[in-house]
Design an enzyme around this catalytic site. Structure first.
Site, short mmCIF file in Angstrom:
data_model
loop_
_atom_site.label_atom_id
_atom_site.label_comp_id
_atom_site.label_asym_id
_atom_site.label_seq_id
_atom_site.Cartn_x
_atom_site.Cartn_y
_atom_site.Cartn_z
N ARG A 186 -21.47 21.46 9.33
CA ARG A 186 -20.34 20.96 9.11
C ARG A 186 -19.51 19.79 10.22
O ARG A 186 -19.40 20.75 11.74
CB ARG A 186 -18.51 21.63 9.02
CG ARG A 186 -16.95 21.44 8.76
CD ARG A 186 -16.15 22.43 8.58
NE ARG A 186 -14.79 21.89 7.69
CZ ARG A 186 -13.85 21.78 8.61
NH1 ARG A 186 -14.50 21.70 9.97
NH2 ARG A 186 -12.79 21.34 7.95
N LYS A 218 -8.81 23.45 12.17
CA LYS A 218 -8.15 22.97 10.38
C LYS A 218 -6.71 22.88 11.03
O LYS A 218 -5.86 22.97 10.39
CB LYS A 218 -8.22 23.61 9.67
CG LYS A 218 -7.95 22.81 8.30
CD LYS A 218 -9.94 22.98 7.38
CE LYS A 218 -9.58 21.95 6.72
NZ LYS A 218 -10.40 22.36 5.13
N SER A 241 -14.02 26.06 -0.59
CA SER A 241 -12.61 26.47 0.09
C SER A 241 -11.86 26.97 -0.84
O SER A 241 -11.69 26.00 -2.36
CB SER A 241 -12.53 25.39 1.04
OG SER A 241 -13.60 25.32 1.52
N1 TZP Z 1 -11.37 25.91 6.57
C1 TZP Z 1 -10.29 26.96 6.58
S1 TZP Z 1 -10.02 27.14 7.95
C2 TZP Z 1 -11.51 26.34 8.48
C3 TZP Z 1 -11.76 25.84 8.30
C4 TZP Z 1 -13.34 24.92 7.99
C5 TZP Z 1 -11.92 26.32 9.89
C6 TZP Z 1 -11.81 28.08 10.66
O1 TZP Z 1 -12.10 27.56 12.01
P1 TZP Z 1 -11.48 29.06 13.09
O2 TZP Z 1 -12.05 28.27 14.71
O3 TZP Z 1 -12.53 30.13 13.54
O4 TZP Z 1 -10.10 29.07 12.51
#
Ligand code: TZP
Ligand code: MG
Length: 197
Positions: free
Chosen positions: A27, A125, A96
């Site tokens: 990503r 995010k 998602s």
């Molecule tokens: N989509 C929802 S939360 C997220 C994504 C891509 C990122 C989650 O990352 P982290 O750093 O584990 O909180």
């Protein structure tokens, strides 16, 4: 992406894989498709060597071109059916989801798995409201047991027990893992713990 950043990406990936990572998603929101394709071409064979599934975020055509196992789509990335037609029946296509309704919708459009979250606020995010833990058990109940629900967003050593307690059996972890001083050990410990969950 310069040489150092690429080198770093490969090096971090090797650490994750050595710990027994099950699935890696590339990503790279701030990079252009050419860079993502180049990185994908390097990461796909590496993941395969370790028996780890490899998914490209956002770009079905890059998934196809790099030999990735599949693609991940957000809520705004269009319908799944044309992507399935492009990648074939064996490709893994994920979606998602941010609510029980979206989770059921993704199952109905024949996604192979869903991400469900963010459960907690997360800097990865920013601005996306956290949905909390209350819906995990309900989402699990409304979907077949074998359908993979990946809980995501703000999961770390402190929050993981509550996520598992709420009914999660699979998790996505980004920042906690990538900033951990011992990535390989942490992945291995997580795998063991999730195997026991
Ligand atoms: N989509 C929802 S939360 C997220 C994504 C891509 C990122 C989650 O990352 P982290 O750093 O584990 O909180
Ligand atoms: Mg997307």
């Amino acid at each position: 992406m310069g040489y150092t950043a690429e080198h770093q990406l490969i090096s971090v990936t090797e650490k994750l894989l050595a710990g027994g990572l099950g699935i890696l998603q590339l990503r790279a929101k701030n990079h252009d498709p050419e860079h993502i394709a180049r990185m994908g071409s390097r990461l796909a064979p590496l993941c395969r060597e370790y028996g780890c599934l490899f998914i490209i975020n956002d770009y079905p055509e890059i998934a196809l071109g790099t030999g990735a196992d599949g693609v991940h789509l957000g809520q705004d990335d269009g319908e799944l059916a044309p992507v399935r037609a492009m990648l074939g029946a064996n490709a893994i296509i994920g979606r998602s989801t941010h609510s029980p309704e979206q989770a059921l919708g993704a199952f109905r459009e024949r996604a192979d798995y869903i991400g469900f979250g963010p459960l907690f606020p997360t800097g990865t995010k920013p601005g996306r409201p956290a949905i909390g833990l209350e819906d995990i058990a309900g989402v699990r109940r409304q979907l077949p047991e074998e359908f993979p629900v990946f809980c995501i967003g703000g999961i770390n050593g402190n929050t993981l027990p509550s996520v598992l307690e709420a009914g999660a059996s699979r998790v996505v972890i980004v920042s906690w893992l990538l900033t951990h001083p011992d990535i390989t050990e942490t992945v291995a410990a997580l795998r063991k713990r999730l195997g026991e969950a």
